[in-house]
Design a protein around this motif. Sequence first.
Motif, PDB file in Angstrom:
ATOM      1  N   GLU A  26       0.813  -1.369   0.051  1.00  0.00           N
ATOM      2  CA  GLU A  26       0.210  -0.081   0.158  1.00  0.00           C
ATOM      3  C   GLU A  26       0.774   1.324   0.365  1.00  0.00           C
ATOM      4  O   GLU A  26       0.282   2.218  -0.223  1.00  0.00           O
ATOM      5  CB  GLU A  26      -0.902   0.091   1.273  1.00  0.00           C
ATOM      6  CG  GLU A  26      -1.925  -1.246   1.119  1.00  0.00           C
ATOM      7  CD  GLU A  26      -2.611  -1.261   0.021  1.00  0.00           C
ATOM      8  OE1 GLU A  26      -3.119  -0.268  -0.319  1.00  0.00           O
ATOM      9  OE2 GLU A  26      -2.823  -2.505  -0.290  1.00  0.00           O
ATOM     10  N   LYS A  27       2.025   1.311   0.342  1.00  0.00           N
ATOM     11  CA  LYS A  27       3.163   2.288   0.299  1.00  0.00           C
ATOM     12  C   LYS A  27       4.026   2.378  -0.745  1.00  0.00           C
ATOM     13  O   LYS A  27       4.962   1.472  -0.914  1.00  0.00           O
ATOM     14  CB  LYS A  27       4.093   2.102   1.660  1.00  0.00           C
ATOM     15  CG  LYS A  27       3.168   2.098   2.905  1.00  0.00           C
ATOM     16  CD  LYS A  27       3.695   1.694   4.307  1.00  0.00           C
ATOM     17  CE  LYS A  27       2.853   1.577   5.296  1.00  0.00           C
ATOM     18  NZ  LYS A  27       3.379   0.624   6.299  1.00  0.00           N
ATOM     19  N   GLU A  28       3.730   3.114  -1.640  1.00  0.00           N
ATOM     20  CA  GLU A  28       4.310   3.249  -3.020  1.00  0.00           C
ATOM     21  C   GLU A  28       5.900   3.388  -2.707  1.00  0.00           C
ATOM     22  O   GLU A  28       6.827   2.872  -3.755  1.00  0.00           O
ATOM     23  CB  GLU A  28       3.989   4.465  -3.746  1.00  0.00           C
ATOM     24  CG  GLU A  28       4.508   4.332  -5.412  1.00  0.00           C
ATOM     25  CD  GLU A  28       3.749   5.335  -6.259  1.00  0.00           C
ATOM     26  OE1 GLU A  28       4.353   5.671  -7.192  1.00  0.00           O
ATOM     27  OE2 GLU A  28       2.967   5.946  -5.954  1.00  0.00           O
ATOM     28  N   GLU A  29       6.579   3.910  -1.661  1.00  0.00           N
ATOM     29  CA  GLU A  29       7.999   4.290  -1.538  1.00  0.00           C
ATOM     30  C   GLU A  29       8.619   2.750  -1.178  1.00  0.00           C
ATOM     31  O   GLU A  29       9.803   2.772  -1.238  1.00  0.00           O
ATOM     32  CB  GLU A  29       8.208   5.003  -0.262  1.00  0.00           C
ATOM     33  CG  GLU A  29       7.657   4.806   0.893  1.00  0.00           C
ATOM     34  CD  GLU A  29       6.175   5.149   1.187  1.00  0.00           C
ATOM     35  OE1 GLU A  29       5.878   4.957   2.541  1.00  0.00           O
ATOM     36  OE2 GLU A  29       5.638   5.792   0.470  1.00  0.00           O
ATOM     37  N   ASN A  30       7.654   1.699  -1.149  1.00  0.00           N
ATOM     38  CA  ASN A  30       8.522   0.604  -0.857  1.00  0.00           C
ATOM     39  C   ASN A  30       8.558  -0.466  -2.053  1.00  0.00           C
ATOM     40  O   ASN A  30       9.387  -1.384  -2.149  1.00  0.00           O
ATOM     41  CB  ASN A  30       7.388  -0.370   0.008  1.00  0.00           C
ATOM     42  CG  ASN A  30       7.283   0.110   1.584  1.00  0.00           C
ATOM     43  OD1 ASN A  30       8.095   0.522   1.990  1.00  0.00           O
ATOM     44  ND2 ASN A  30       6.090  -0.351   2.008  1.00  0.00           N
ATOM     45  N   LEU A  31       8.025   0.153  -3.067  1.00  0.00           N
ATOM     46  CA  LEU A  31       8.212  -0.475  -4.447  1.00  0.00           C
ATOM     47  C   LEU A  31       9.262   0.003  -5.180  1.00  0.00           C
ATOM     48  O   LEU A  31       9.483   1.216  -5.395  1.00  0.00           O
ATOM     49  CB  LEU A  31       6.814  -0.451  -5.395  1.00  0.00           C
ATOM     50  CG  LEU A  31       5.445  -0.668  -4.419  1.00  0.00           C
ATOM     51  CD1 LEU A  31       4.262  -0.269  -5.500  1.00  0.00           C
ATOM     52  CD2 LEU A  31       5.485  -1.961  -4.020  1.00  0.00           C
ATOM     53  N   VAL A  32      10.203  -0.884  -5.654  1.00  0.00           N
ATOM     54  CA  VAL A  32      11.404  -0.611  -6.417  1.00  0.00           C
ATOM     55  C   VAL A  32      10.766  -0.342  -7.833  1.00  0.00           C
ATOM     56  O   VAL A  32      10.410  -1.180  -8.488  1.00  0.00           O
ATOM     57  CB  VAL A  32      12.336  -1.633  -6.294  1.00  0.00           C
ATOM     58  CG1 VAL A  32      13.675  -1.330  -7.214  1.00  0.00           C
ATOM     59  CG2 VAL A  32      12.782  -2.091  -4.999  1.00  0.00           C
ATOM     60  N   PRO A  33      11.240   0.906  -8.516  1.00  0.00           N
ATOM     61  CA  PRO A  33      11.004   1.297  -9.750  1.00  0.00           C
ATOM     62  C   PRO A  33      11.378   0.276 -10.883  1.00  0.00           C
ATOM     63  O   PRO A  33      12.581  -0.049 -10.750  1.00  0.00           O
ATOM     64  CB  PRO A  33      11.388   2.694  -9.880  1.00  0.00           C
ATOM     65  CG  PRO A  33      11.737   3.104  -8.571  1.00  0.00           C
ATOM     66  CD  PRO A  33      11.909   2.035  -7.710  1.00  0.00           C
ATOM     67  N   PHE A  34      10.748   0.205 -11.935  1.00  0.00           N
ATOM     68  CA  PHE A  34      11.289  -0.458 -13.030  1.00  0.00           C
ATOM     69  C   PHE A  34      12.530   0.498 -13.607  1.00  0.00           C
ATOM     70  O   PHE A  34      11.977   1.723 -13.616  1.00  0.00           O
ATOM     71  CB  PHE A  34      10.205  -0.614 -14.151  1.00  0.00           C
ATOM     72  CG  PHE A  34       9.253  -1.807 -13.842  1.00  0.00           C
ATOM     73  CD1 PHE A  34       9.596  -3.162 -13.346  1.00  0.00           C
ATOM     74  CD2 PHE A  34       7.689  -1.474 -13.895  1.00  0.00           C
ATOM     75  CE1 PHE A  34       8.558  -3.935 -13.043  1.00  0.00           C
ATOM     76  CE2 PHE A  34       6.798  -2.420 -13.666  1.00  0.00           C
ATOM     77  CZ  PHE A  34       7.406  -3.765 -13.250  1.00  0.00           C
ATOM     78  N   THR A  35      13.302   0.029 -14.520  1.00  0.00           N
ATOM     79  CA  THR A  35      14.203   0.731 -14.914  1.00  0.00           C
ATOM     80  C   THR A  35      13.619   1.116 -16.320  1.00  0.00           C
ATOM     81  O   THR A  35      12.363   0.632 -16.831  1.00  0.00           O
ATOM     82  CB  THR A  35      15.562  -0.147 -15.209  1.00  0.00           C
ATOM     83  OG1 THR A  35      15.171  -1.023 -16.479  1.00  0.00           O
ATOM     84  CG2 THR A  35      16.273  -0.493 -14.360  1.00  0.00           C
ATOM     85  N   GLY A  36      13.978   1.994 -17.071  1.00  0.00           N
ATOM     86  CA  GLY A  36      13.370   2.771 -18.260  1.00  0.00           C
ATOM     87  C   GLY A  36      13.567   1.347 -19.067  1.00  0.00           C
ATOM     88  O   GLY A  36      12.192   1.360 -19.771  1.00  0.00           O
TER      89      GLY A  36
END
Length: 93
Positions: A26-36
């Motif tokens: 539920e906390k977006e800051e926990n999710l590692v972003p995809f690379t481009g």
Amino acid sequence: MSYDISLYRTETKVREENAHDADFFEKEENLVPFTGQQFQELKERLLSYNYKITGEDDHGLHFSHSDGDFGTALLTGNALYFTASWNENSILK
């Protein structure tokens, strides 16, 4: 009723396992972003499966498929979300 599947980077799964937090996703800051590159490859893969981009907003790219049994997809910077109907022919069943 529908099926919902969420796909994240493996690093996100490791974080989740170590966090012991029921609200982790539920906390977006926990999710590692995809690379481009990962984002682009996921987008191209969806298009290769005949998903069509139906819109783009603050949440990400929205996709649908002409065959309703394939449901819809939302590609964000952090996750790929699929939703499909609850029936015999659903791709997620």
